[in-house]
Structures are given as C-alpha cells and as structure tokens.
Design a protein around this motif. Structure first.
Motif, PDB file in Angstrom:
ATOM      1  N   ALA A  30     -11.713   8.401 -14.899  1.00  0.00           N
ATOM      2  CA  ALA A  30     -12.421   8.036 -13.679  1.00  0.00           C
ATOM      3  C   ALA A  30     -12.942   8.934 -12.786  1.00  0.00           C
ATOM      4  O   ALA A  30     -12.879  10.242 -13.284  1.00  0.00           O
ATOM      5  N   ASN A  31     -14.104   8.502 -11.997  1.00  0.00           N
ATOM      6  CA  ASN A  31     -14.887   9.495 -11.382  1.00  0.00           C
ATOM      7  C   ASN A  31     -15.929  10.144 -12.118  1.00  0.00           C
ATOM      8  O   ASN A  31     -16.590  11.150 -11.602  1.00  0.00           O
ATOM      9  N   THR A  32     -15.889   9.974 -13.342  1.00  0.00           N
ATOM     10  CA  THR A  32     -17.110  10.795 -14.088  1.00  0.00           C
ATOM     11  C   THR A  32     -18.593  10.131 -13.752  1.00  0.00           C
ATOM     12  O   THR A  32     -18.601   9.172 -13.499  1.00  0.00           O
ATOM     13  N   THR A  33     -19.321  11.199 -13.520  1.00  0.00           N
ATOM     14  CA  THR A  33     -20.515  10.798 -12.723  1.00  0.00           C
ATOM     15  C   THR A  33     -21.501  10.456 -13.927  1.00  0.00           C
ATOM     16  O   THR A  33     -21.912  11.196 -14.964  1.00  0.00           O
ATOM     17  N   LEU A  34     -22.149   9.201 -13.796  1.00  0.00           N
ATOM     18  CA  LEU A  34     -23.102   8.604 -14.829  1.00  0.00           C
ATOM     19  C   LEU A  34     -24.272   8.105 -13.993  1.00  0.00           C
ATOM     20  O   LEU A  34     -24.292   7.502 -13.046  1.00  0.00           O
ATOM     21  N   HIS A  80     -20.547   6.302 -10.561  1.00  0.00           N
ATOM     22  CA  HIS A  80     -19.328   6.955 -11.064  1.00  0.00           C
ATOM     23  C   HIS A  80     -18.398   5.948 -11.564  1.00  0.00           C
ATOM     24  O   HIS A  80     -18.477   4.797 -11.398  1.00  0.00           O
ATOM     25  N   VAL A  81     -17.519   6.250 -12.753  1.00  0.00           N
ATOM     26  CA  VAL A  81     -16.707   5.579 -13.406  1.00  0.00           C
ATOM     27  C   VAL A  81     -15.531   4.991 -12.400  1.00  0.00           C
ATOM     28  O   VAL A  81     -14.878   5.993 -11.737  1.00  0.00           O
ATOM     29  N   LEU A  82     -15.004   3.712 -12.342  1.00  0.00           N
ATOM     30  CA  LEU A  82     -14.193   3.362 -11.492  1.00  0.00           C
ATOM     31  C   LEU A  82     -12.754   3.900 -11.824  1.00  0.00           C
ATOM     32  O   LEU A  82     -11.890   4.452 -11.007  1.00  0.00           O
ATOM     33  N   THR A  83     -12.424   3.525 -13.209  1.00  0.00           N
ATOM     34  CA  THR A  83     -10.914   3.890 -13.590  1.00  0.00           C
ATOM     35  C   THR A  83     -11.081   4.226 -15.017  1.00  0.00           C
ATOM     36  O   THR A  83     -12.006   4.132 -15.823  1.00  0.00           O
ATOM     37  N   ASP A  84     -10.105   5.198 -15.326  1.00  0.00           N
ATOM     38  CA  ASP A  84      -9.684   5.539 -16.850  1.00  0.00           C
ATOM     39  C   ASP A  84     -10.122   4.263 -17.863  1.00  0.00           C
ATOM     40  O   ASP A  84      -9.438   3.377 -17.652  1.00  0.00           O
ATOM     41  N   GLY A  85     -10.987   4.201 -18.742  1.00  0.00           N
ATOM     42  CA  GLY A  85     -11.211   3.332 -19.696  1.00  0.00           C
ATOM     43  C   GLY A  85     -12.637   3.156 -20.110  1.00  0.00           C
ATOM     44  O   GLY A  85     -13.512   3.947 -19.891  1.00  0.00           O
ATOM     45  N   ILE A  86     -12.846   1.784 -20.593  1.00  0.00           N
ATOM     46  CA  ILE A  86     -14.159   1.646 -21.255  1.00  0.00           C
ATOM     47  C   ILE A  86     -15.178   1.429 -20.192  1.00  0.00           C
ATOM     48  O   ILE A  86     -15.063   0.382 -19.290  1.00  0.00           O
ATOM     49  N   VAL A  87     -16.391   2.121 -20.334  1.00  0.00           N
ATOM     50  CA  VAL A  87     -17.546   1.628 -19.467  1.00  0.00           C
ATOM     51  C   VAL A  87     -18.490   0.671 -20.319  1.00  0.00           C
ATOM     52  O   VAL A  87     -18.777   1.161 -21.566  1.00  0.00           O
ATOM     53  N   SER A  94     -34.068  -5.315 -22.040  1.00  0.00           N
ATOM     54  CA  SER A  94     -35.310  -4.731 -22.258  1.00  0.00           C
ATOM     55  C   SER A  94     -35.785  -3.393 -21.590  1.00  0.00           C
ATOM     56  O   SER A  94     -35.264  -3.333 -20.482  1.00  0.00           O
ATOM     57  N   GLY A  95     -36.661  -2.845 -22.086  1.00  0.00           N
ATOM     58  CA  GLY A  95     -37.104  -1.424 -21.549  1.00  0.00           C
ATOM     59  C   GLY A  95     -36.300  -0.204 -22.291  1.00  0.00           C
ATOM     60  O   GLY A  95     -35.274  -0.567 -22.876  1.00  0.00           O
ATOM     61  N   ASP A  96     -36.367   1.002 -21.605  1.00  0.00           N
ATOM     62  CA  ASP A  96     -35.803   2.043 -22.417  1.00  0.00           C
ATOM     63  C   ASP A  96     -35.025   2.692 -21.204  1.00  0.00           C
ATOM     64  O   ASP A  96     -35.499   3.312 -20.240  1.00  0.00           O
ATOM     65  N   LEU A  97     -33.626   2.794 -21.410  1.00  0.00           N
ATOM     66  CA  LEU A  97     -32.865   3.309 -20.302  1.00  0.00           C
ATOM     67  C   LEU A  97     -31.980   4.218 -20.901  1.00  0.00           C
ATOM     68  O   LEU A  97     -31.275   4.418 -22.044  1.00  0.00           O
ATOM     69  N   LEU A  98     -32.150   5.581 -20.056  1.00  0.00           N
ATOM     70  CA  LEU A  98     -31.463   6.513 -20.408  1.00  0.00           C
ATOM     71  C   LEU A  98     -30.213   6.698 -19.632  1.00  0.00           C
ATOM     72  O   LEU A  98     -30.010   6.555 -18.262  1.00  0.00           O
ATOM     73  N   LEU A  99     -28.989   7.456 -20.132  1.00  0.00           N
ATOM     74  CA  LEU A  99     -28.059   7.408 -19.634  1.00  0.00           C
ATOM     75  C   LEU A  99     -27.638   9.257 -19.528  1.00  0.00           C
ATOM     76  O   LEU A  99     -27.868   9.944 -20.701  1.00  0.00           O
ATOM     77  N   MET A 100     -27.399   9.613 -18.379  1.00  0.00           N
ATOM     78  CA  MET A 100     -26.883  10.842 -18.131  1.00  0.00           C
ATOM     79  C   MET A 100     -25.480  11.218 -17.746  1.00  0.00           C
ATOM     80  O   MET A 100     -25.126  10.590 -16.645  1.00  0.00           O
ATOM     81  N   GLU A 101     -24.845  11.793 -18.370  1.00  0.00           N
ATOM     82  CA  GLU A 101     -23.481  12.166 -18.130  1.00  0.00           C
ATOM     83  C   GLU A 101     -23.630  13.662 -17.298  1.00  0.00           C
ATOM     84  O   GLU A 101     -23.901  14.547 -17.962  1.00  0.00           O
ATOM     85  N   CYS A 102     -23.130  13.552 -16.168  1.00  0.00           N
ATOM     86  CA  CYS A 102     -23.427  14.755 -15.374  1.00  0.00           C
ATOM     87  C   CYS A 102     -22.043  15.216 -14.822  1.00  0.00           C
ATOM     88  O   CYS A 102     -20.931  14.505 -14.779  1.00  0.00           O
ATOM     89  N   TRP A 103     -22.077  16.607 -14.475  1.00  0.00           N
ATOM     90  CA  TRP A 103     -21.093  17.416 -14.114  1.00  0.00           C
ATOM     91  C   TRP A 103     -21.538  18.424 -13.159  1.00  0.00           C
ATOM     92  O   TRP A 103     -22.570  19.114 -13.592  1.00  0.00           O
ATOM     93  N   ASP A 104     -20.909  18.857 -12.111  1.00  0.00           N
ATOM     94  CA  ASP A 104     -21.256  19.899 -11.415  1.00  0.00           C
ATOM     95  C   ASP A 104     -20.783  21.312 -11.584  1.00  0.00           C
ATOM     96  O   ASP A 104     -19.767  21.117 -12.413  1.00  0.00           O
TER      97      ASP A 104
END
Length: 220
Positions: free
Chosen positions: A157-161, A197-204, A210-220
């Motif tokens: 939970a709360n992981t920034t995406l 942000h991830v809502l709860t511990d678990g699967i996102v 269509s299109g090209d989508l990047l995911l950025m897993e972020c932390w400070d």
C-alpha cells in the motif's frame, strides 16, 4: 568497486551504463553482480573506470577525439564497438548491439539526471524496442519500464506509481490504485498519470488497448 559476474542463467539482464547522473554504489553493486555483459557508453567510460568497474564493451560514436585504446590494458579483455551513425543515439546503438548478440533483457543506469534532453530521449526510446528487448531504466528514485497490454503485480500500500504515455494511450483501466482509471486516455503533454498510489497491499492491475504506456515505480 569492481564487477562481475555471478550469472545464474542466460536470462539475466545485461547492463548499460549511460552518462547521466550517477546512482548509488548499492544499486550499482546489485546490478553488476548479476549482469552477464556490461556496456559503458564512450561518454561514461572515464567515470566508470574511476570507480574501478570492469566492463565488457565500450560503445559509441567516439566523437570528441575519444581514444578507446587507452582502456584496452586496464579493462582487458575489452570489446570496442565504434558506431559512427549520427542518426541514432549511443543508447540506441547499445540496445541494437545487445539484440544482435541475442540478449533478451537489459537494465540501464546513469540514464537520467544531468541534461534534460538526454533523460527524456532515454526514457522514451525504449518503446521502439518493445518486441526485441525487455528494457528497465533505473536510478535511486525510480524504476521505469514499458507495460504490456495487461500488467499484474503485487505492491505494498502507498507505493507511488506513475503512468506516463509516450504519445497517446487509449483504453486505460486500473485496479487497486488510489486514483483509478476506467477506459480512459492519457496523452503526453496533455494528461499523464503521475504520482498515483497503491490503495491496499495486493495485486495492481493495469490494462490498456492501444499506445505505449510507461510505468514508473517511484520512491523518495
């Protein structure tokens, strides 16, 4: 710091060291340990050598009177790849070299920070190799990669995406994010999905049509 390589199998990612801001020694050490092939771009080799890192390949256009012979003895054995083509960036040349050598995955470090044009290009260039190479760009604050049409991963939970479209991406839907998307469109320069942000511990789950989508897993 020295490398490498404790390789578990042929599927371990190669490593490209670009010439942006340096990452921590901890991250560098983790990636060096498992990389079967390490490439330093010619613009970065002085900084890499100063850290005592052993590389396998120095690659680039060798502009600015770069002389790779200087590194042959201290980096032996060393493969020198001169690609003078100015229509491609050195990082693109490194991707294509790895594809030619049969690699399926690569991590990239020192690809962000410093010049903004280099950072933006390095992040968005990965989409053109989507069918040939699994590319992950890492620094001390983020991990960036291209999403398949459906993506499922367990997060705390709360992981920034952040969801960053390259161009326009249609039909985006998410599950277990604080700010959900329901068959929506993101377009670079107009609307992006930063700092979700991830809502709860678990699967996102993230899907798009269509299109090209990047995911950025972020932390400070």
């Amino acid at each position: 710091m020295s490398s490498h390589h404790i390789v578990r199998d042929d599927q371990e990612p190669a490593l490209i060291i670009a010439n942006g801001a340096a990452c921590s020694q901890e991250l560098m050490g983790q990636l060096l340990e498992w990389s079967p092939r390490i490439i330093a771009l010619d613009s970065a080799i002085d900084r890499v050598a100063a850290l005592g890192i052993k590389v396998d390949v120095v690659l680039g256009d060798f502009d600015r009177d770069f002389n790779p012979q200087h590194y042959l003895e201290e980096q032996f054995p060393l493969e020198i790849i001169h690609v003078p083509n100015q229509d491609k960036t050195d990082i693109e040349k490194a991707f294509e070299y790895l594809i030619e050598k049969g690699h399926k995955a690569v991590n990239v470090i020192w690809a962000s920070g410093k010049r903004a044009d280099h950072t933006l290009t390095n992040m968005t260039t990965i989409v053109q190799y989507r069918n040939q190479l699994k590319i992950v760009v890492l620094d001390d604050h983020s991990k960036v990669f291209l999403l398949p049409k459906r993506f499922d991963k367990w997060y705390t939970a709360n992981t920034t995406l952040s969801l960053i479209p390259v161009g326009k991406v249609n039909g985006i839907s998410t599950q277990n994010l604080m700010y959900p998307l329901h068959n929506e469109t993101l377009e670079l320069g107009y609307r992006t999905g930063t700092s979700n942000h991830v809502l709860t511990d678990g699967i996102v789950t993230i899907t798009h049509e269509s299109g090209d989508l990047l995911l950025m897993e972020c932390w400070d």
